[in-house]
Design a protein around this motif. Structure first.
Motif, mmCIF file in Angstrom:
data_model
loop_
_atom_site.group_PDB
_atom_site.id
_atom_site.type_symbol
_atom_site.label_atom_id
_atom_site.label_comp_id
_atom_site.label_asym_id
_atom_site.label_seq_id
_atom_site.Cartn_x
_atom_site.Cartn_y
_atom_site.Cartn_z
ATOM 1 N N ALA A 74 0.796 -1.175 -0.257
ATOM 2 C CA ALA A 74 0.126 0.014 -0.070
ATOM 3 C C ALA A 74 0.763 1.489 0.165
ATOM 4 N N LEU A 75 1.953 1.046 0.724
ATOM 5 C CA LEU A 75 2.744 2.324 0.873
ATOM 6 C C LEU A 75 3.381 2.666 -0.406
ATOM 7 N N ASP A 76 3.879 1.356 -1.068
ATOM 8 C CA ASP A 76 4.616 1.468 -2.545
ATOM 9 C C ASP A 76 3.620 2.281 -3.401
ATOM 10 N N LEU A 77 2.481 2.161 -3.250
ATOM 11 C CA LEU A 77 1.348 2.439 -4.290
ATOM 12 C C LEU A 77 0.938 4.370 -4.117
ATOM 13 N N ILE A 78 1.577 4.524 -2.760
ATOM 14 C CA ILE A 78 1.094 5.951 -2.706
ATOM 15 C C ILE A 78 2.459 6.693 -1.993
ATOM 16 N N PRO A 79 3.143 7.384 -3.025
ATOM 17 C CA PRO A 79 4.497 7.930 -2.684
ATOM 18 C C PRO A 79 4.451 8.773 -1.476
ATOM 19 N N SER A 80 3.425 9.678 -1.711
ATOM 20 C CA SER A 80 3.270 10.800 -0.899
ATOM 21 C C SER A 80 3.072 10.321 0.648
ATOM 22 N N LEU A 81 2.200 9.194 0.740
ATOM 23 C CA LEU A 81 2.070 8.695 2.099
ATOM 24 C C LEU A 81 3.308 7.993 2.709
ATOM 25 N N LYS A 82 3.945 7.616 1.644
ATOM 26 C CA LYS A 82 5.082 6.636 2.176
ATOM 27 C C LYS A 82 6.232 7.866 2.823
ATOM 28 N N GLU A 83 6.129 9.138 2.217
ATOM 29 C CA GLU A 83 7.161 10.000 3.168
ATOM 30 C C GLU A 83 6.367 10.581 4.167
ATOM 31 N N LEU A 84 5.212 10.627 4.423
ATOM 32 C CA LEU A 84 4.391 11.236 5.526
ATOM 33 C C LEU A 84 4.646 10.224 6.774
ATOM 34 N N VAL A 85 4.581 8.861 6.508
ATOM 35 C CA VAL A 85 4.974 7.669 7.487
ATOM 36 C C VAL A 85 6.192 7.944 8.308
ATOM 37 N N ARG A 86 7.192 8.881 7.790
ATOM 38 C CA ARG A 86 8.450 8.950 8.298
ATOM 39 C C ARG A 86 8.307 9.672 9.725
ATOM 40 N N ASN A 87 7.161 10.174 9.908
ATOM 41 C CA ASN A 87 6.960 10.782 11.199
ATOM 42 C C ASN A 87 5.868 9.578 12.202
ATOM 43 N N PRO A 88 6.669 9.009 12.927
ATOM 44 C CA PRO A 88 6.030 8.076 13.737
ATOM 45 C C PRO A 88 4.422 8.236 14.246
ATOM 46 N N PHE A 89 3.975 9.539 14.512
ATOM 47 C CA PHE A 89 2.686 9.558 14.932
ATOM 48 C C PHE A 89 1.677 9.301 13.718
ATOM 49 N N LEU A 90 2.172 9.976 12.462
ATOM 50 C CA LEU A 90 1.392 9.631 11.335
ATOM 51 C C LEU A 90 1.562 8.512 10.805
ATOM 52 N N MET A 91 2.510 7.537 11.198
ATOM 53 C CA MET A 91 2.730 6.280 10.675
ATOM 54 C C MET A 91 1.917 5.416 11.708
ATOM 55 N N SER A 92 1.646 5.685 12.937
ATOM 56 C CA SER A 92 0.651 5.045 13.600
ATOM 57 C C SER A 92 -0.821 5.184 13.074
ATOM 58 N N LEU A 93 -1.222 6.548 13.001
ATOM 59 C CA LEU A 93 -2.586 6.559 12.367
ATOM 60 C C LEU A 93 -2.578 5.910 11.005
ATOM 61 N N SER A 94 -1.798 6.055 10.133
ATOM 62 C CA SER A 94 -1.876 5.489 8.961
ATOM 63 C C SER A 94 -1.836 3.668 8.845
ATOM 64 N N LEU A 95 -1.237 3.132 9.891
ATOM 65 C CA LEU A 95 -1.405 1.784 10.161
ATOM 66 C C LEU A 95 -2.770 1.509 10.455
ATOM 67 N N GLU A 96 -3.447 2.329 11.300
ATOM 68 C CA GLU A 96 -4.682 2.027 11.862
ATOM 69 C C GLU A 96 -5.722 2.286 10.878
ATOM 70 N N VAL A 97 -5.595 3.236 9.894
ATOM 71 C CA VAL A 97 -6.817 3.481 9.207
ATOM 72 C C VAL A 97 -6.750 2.714 7.688
ATOM 73 N N LEU A 98 -5.692 2.325 7.204
ATOM 74 C CA LEU A 98 -5.404 1.676 5.990
ATOM 75 C C LEU A 98 -6.391 0.449 5.880
ATOM 76 N N PRO A 99 -6.458 -0.394 6.634
ATOM 77 C CA PRO A 99 -7.250 -1.619 6.586
ATOM 78 C C PRO A 99 -8.890 -1.290 6.643
ATOM 79 N N ARG A 100 -9.383 -0.139 7.177
ATOM 80 C CA ARG A 100 -10.586 0.061 7.230
ATOM 81 C C ARG A 100 -11.016 0.783 5.852
ATOM 82 N N MET A 101 -10.345 1.169 4.868
ATOM 83 C CA MET A 101 -10.360 1.746 3.725
ATOM 84 C C MET A 101 -10.479 0.736 2.625
ATOM 85 N N VAL A 102 -9.918 -0.225 2.799
ATOM 86 C CA VAL A 102 -10.050 -1.336 1.777
ATOM 87 C C VAL A 102 -9.733 -2.751 2.313
#
Length: 897
Positions: A855-883
């Protein structure tokens, strides 16, 4: 002249006359000893010498010498007859008949004039020498009375019928965190913990259950150790160390660790050494400490130093009371015992060994019998400590037996092997019975003494004539073995040793046994049955002359002990009084005279080596426990904080030296912080963007510090959420501790005695502008002692932000070298992957790690955002709910739309 020849020459170099003199002295020893085995040794040596002299007389055609040899054979035959060696006696009598002596009914005995030694060969050396003793003219008491002493003594079966194995006192063992009621209970608890494996099969169910509970509690064993440590530290700070305080720390000595033991030992040694007047309480404590020291706790250098101090004190106590001299001699005995056990060698003869030996020897003329006995005991111990010549260089020996006996004895004592121990004693007795006893007789003869223990003479007179001061005796190792059995509660083994030891008729051995029985009876550590058994044993030794012979001085000593027990508290007075009445009814005149004599001497002046005084109230332990139990509250705080942290996802962050530093100059942040904590720096500023992981790092640091926390001495980690504290610029540590439910006394105790590591989180969120280090007056006199780590968002600070954090002096001027900072850097690609793997392992979401990575490979902009630990934790929690998993194409379309 004769003494020098006997001690330095083989028998073949003696003249016939000297050999005859020596044979007659052997024969005298056979008559004087009360041990039948020793008598036979002397008789054998007499026969060997007479055979040599008979040949010499025949070769020289010396009729006078021939007649004297014949008469000596008569005396030897009579001695063997009395020893019930009839066949051997007849053979000796036949030799006398062949030499011209008429033996009618084998009752003819040579007269003293016939058997007198020709002393002309030593006339220039001594004024007179003891008449050579025929068996009839000068027998030992047992031979003179024709009384056969039993080979083995017996005592009633109920006395010391079994070993005392229980290690638990009649007290309730404490629950975890429960107050300890007294120091013996604390010692009992630590003793159980220290020896749980060795004692397991002997433990009562209550003790076994207690051990299981405590060993499964990670904090309780440490709490008990801390209490013991605090008691000893409190004792060391006491300016006046009275008897009760000494008793308390000595009670703990056998169960503390080596470093703490040696610290306490040093305190006692310094106390004895530095006191102008002898500190008798510390001296007693030192003696007990040495006596109860565990293997390896005492070094050879320690013992030599202590012995040197005691020797100097002894030499300076001529005008002091016998009690002081006795306590010094007793302490020296314990040191010498320990030196013999640890095989200390190289004791300096001129400066230590010889002066101490001479001083102890001089005490044999002292008017106090217990002091003379203790001096004799110390002399025996000193003889077992080799000086800087050689161990056996000054002794005449049957070397094989003596050395074999000593080595066997040591191994037997260590294992409490009673049979091996008894064999060792027999070897020593036989090894010392030959030449050394003869030399002793010669020495006393030169001094004009007629015997060592003459009929009617007591033990004290024997001491004054040099008994047991100059030669090794079997009674010393026998008493050491008895002490080992008593220490371990092996009372049935103790009884067998006392009743069957080859030296059991030796007055010195009996004296020591009586003293130990008195100590058992007076010691409340032992149960009532054991203490009554000790009293009953004393009664048996007084009554039964057939087993113990009639030793007047030993009987007097027994009465003294009983009278002292009768007048001392301890719960056995009634039993002792009943025994005294019984003995008095059976032996009115003698016992009454003895009791009257003892009363005139004041029995209380005869010290038994019993337990030290009862513990003070309040005791040192009470004072320690009455202090605020900060460790108990800290323990609860630690448990809470570790539980709250739980099993969180954590990736070790990287950092750089400051906001302006390059990201290429990264370093592990935890290593840098640990280096700071080991330094003398005071403040560490942690910077980072919002969500960079500052708070997560702070919580992980706190968790790590709590896991490595050392109770009572370690620095206390304290996490402070600054936005949750009202006005943290003032007394923020106390405010945080109150939030953690510490009491005001506990807070004062911590402020006075402990150091902190402050982890201050959220400086920016609390809208602070103060320098919290300076406003809280950290590390100033009378204030909190602490290092501080404080975190803040980078964007909150201006250009001159360091002034808000840097420590300064009293004039607010910055102190160089007291401050450093670091800025957290974003996650690297590897850190992102590690975070995803940990997240999946901990939270077990619907997606697997590979789904997140795709999923992160498909979205380069998100891949850059998750270098922030807080945004990383949010992303990992939300992604499975979207698809759903595997439908990453829909995810890509969703993101594009």
């Amino acid at each position: 002249m004769l003494f020098g020849i006997v001690t330095s020459s083989p028998r073949g170099h003696l003249t016939p006359q000297q050999s005859l003199d020596l044979a007659n002295m052997y024969l005298e020893c056979a008559g004087r000893t009360q041990d039948s085995e020793l008598s036979m040794v002397f008789c054998h040596d007499t026969e060997v010498l007479l055979h040599y002299v008979k040949k010499a007389a025949k070769h020289a055609d010396d009729q006078t010498l021939h007649q004297r040899v014949a008469n000596a054979y008569v005396g030897l035959g009579k001695a063997l007859d009395i020893l019930r060696r009839g066949t051997e006696a007849k053979a000796i009598f036949k030799k006398a008949e062949k030499m011209g002596v008429k033996i009618q009914d084998q009752s003819q005995v040579a007269q003293p004039s016939d058997l007198k030694s020709d002393t002309t060969s030593v006339k220039g050396t001594v004024d007179s020498i003891v008449d050579t003793v025929s068996v009839q003219s000068q027998p030992a008491p047992s031979l003179r009375k024709h009384k056969q002493i039993n080979a083995v003594a017996t005592v009633p079966s109920h006395i010391f019928a079994e070993n005392v194995r229980s290690v638990t006192a009649a007290v309730k063992l404490p629950e975890p965190d429960e107050r300890i009621v007294n120091t013996p209970l604390l010692a009992c608890c630590l003793g159980l913990l220290n020896n749980s494996h060795e004692l397991e099969e002997f433990l009562e169910p209550v003790a076994r259950n207690w051990l299981q509970i405590v060993e499964n509690d990670e904090d309780e064993p440490e709490r008990l150790k801390i209490l013991a440590t605090d008691v000893i530290r409190t004792f060391k700070k006491e300016e006046i160390k009275d008897a009760k305080a000494v008793a308390e720390v000595v009670c703990l000595a056998p169960v503390i660790e080596r470093d703490l033991f040696r610290d306490l030992l040093g305190s006692f040694v310094d106390g004895v050494d530095r006191s102008k007047l002898l500190d008798i309480h510390q001296l007693q404590g030192l003696a007990r400490l040495i006596q109860g020291a565990d293997t390896g706790f005492l070094d050879a250098d320690d013992l030599v130093k202590i012995l040197s101090i005691l020797t100097t004190r002894l030499q300076n106590t001529h005008q002091q009371s016998p009690q002081h001299i006795y306590q010094l001699t007793l302490a020296a005995s314990y040191v010498l015992d320990a030196m013999a056990d640890t095989k200390v060698e190289g004791l300096n003869r001129e400066t230590l060994h010889e002066p101490l030996s001479l001083y102890l020897d001089a005490l044999k003329g002292n008017a106090e019998p217990y002091l003379m006995y203790q001096a004799a005991y110390a002399c025996q111990a000193l003889l077992c400590v080799p000086d800087n010549e050689t161990l056996w260089g000054a002794t005449i020996r049957r070397s094989g037996k003596v050395i074999q006996g000593v080595s066997g004895l040591v191994s037997a004592v260590k294992g409490l092997d009673l049979n091996g121990f008894m064999d060792g004693l027999k070897n020593i007795q036989k090894g010392l019975a030959g030449a050394s006893d003869v030399i002793h007789v010669v020495v006393t003869a030169f001094n004009g003494a007629s015997s060592l223990i003459e009929g009617g003479q007591g033990f004290l007179e024997g001491l004054k004539e040099g008994f047991s001061f100059k030669r090794k005796c079997a009674w010393y190792p026998a008493l050491r073995g008895a002490d080992a059995f008593i220490r371990d509660g092996e009372f049935s083994s103790f009884r067998k040793l006392v009743c069957e030891a080859p030296c059991r008729l030796d007055p010195a051995f009996q004296w020591g046994v009586c003293q130990r029985l008195g100590e058992i009876a007076s010691n409340p550590v032992w149960d009532a049955r054991t203490r009554r058994g000790a009293v009953g044993f004393l009664g048996e030794m007084y009554r039964n002359d057939d087993d113990w012979d009639h030793q007047a001085s030993v009987k007097e000593w027994i009465v003294i002990i009983l009278m002292q027990l009768s007048s001392s508290p301890g719960g056995i007075q009634q039993y002792v009084d009943a025994l005294l009445k019984e003995l008095e009814s059976n032996d009115v005149s003698e016992l009454k005279a003895t009791i009257q004599s003892c009363r005139e001497k004041d029995p209380s002046s005869y010290p038994l080596k019993v337990t030290l005084p009862s513990l003070a109230s309040p005791s040192l332990l009470d004072r320690v426990q009455n202090k605020p139990d900060v460790e108990g509250t800290l323990r609860q705080l630690r448990k809470l904080r570790l539980k709250e942290r739980g099993n969180a996802v954590y990736i070790q962050p990287q950092a750089k030296a400051g906001l302006q530093a390059s990201d290429d100059q990264r370093f592990p942040l935890m290593e840098k912080v640990n280096d700071f904590l080991e330094s003398n720096q005071r403040v560490f500023l942690l910077l980072g963007d919002s969500g960079a992981g500052k708070s997560t790092f702070n919580l992980q640091l706190e968790c790590s510090l709590w896991n490595n926390y050392k109770k009572t001495t370690g620095r206390i980690p304290l996490f402070i959420n600054l936005p949750a504290i009202d006005k943290p610029e003032q007394d923020m540590i106390a405010k945080q501790l109150r939030k953690a439910e510490f009491t005001e006394p506990e807070i004062r105790e911590l402020k006075t005695h402990r150091k902190f590591i402050l982890i201050c989180d959220g400086y920016d969120e609390s809208q602070q502008t103060h320098n919290l280090y300076m406003s809280n007056r950290l590390n100033q006199n009378g204030e909190w002692n602490a290092q501080m780590l404080i975190s803040c968002r980078s964007e909150y600070l201006g250009v001159d932000y360091r002034d808000r954090f840097q420590p300064g002096d009293r004039n607010q001027r910055p102190e160089p070298g007291q401050f450093q900072e670091a800025a957290i850097t974003p996650f690297t690609h590897d850190q992102v992957q590690d975070y995803i793997k940990q997240y999946v392992l901990v939270h077990q979401p619907l997606w697997e790690a590979k789904d997140y990575e795709q999923a992160l490979d498909l979205i380069p902009s998100l891949k850059e955002l998750v270098r922030n630990p807080f945004l990383m934790s949010l992303s990992l929690e939300v992604l499975p709910r979207m698809v759903d998993p595997g439908e990453h194409g829909r995810l890509y379309s969703y993101v594009l739309s």
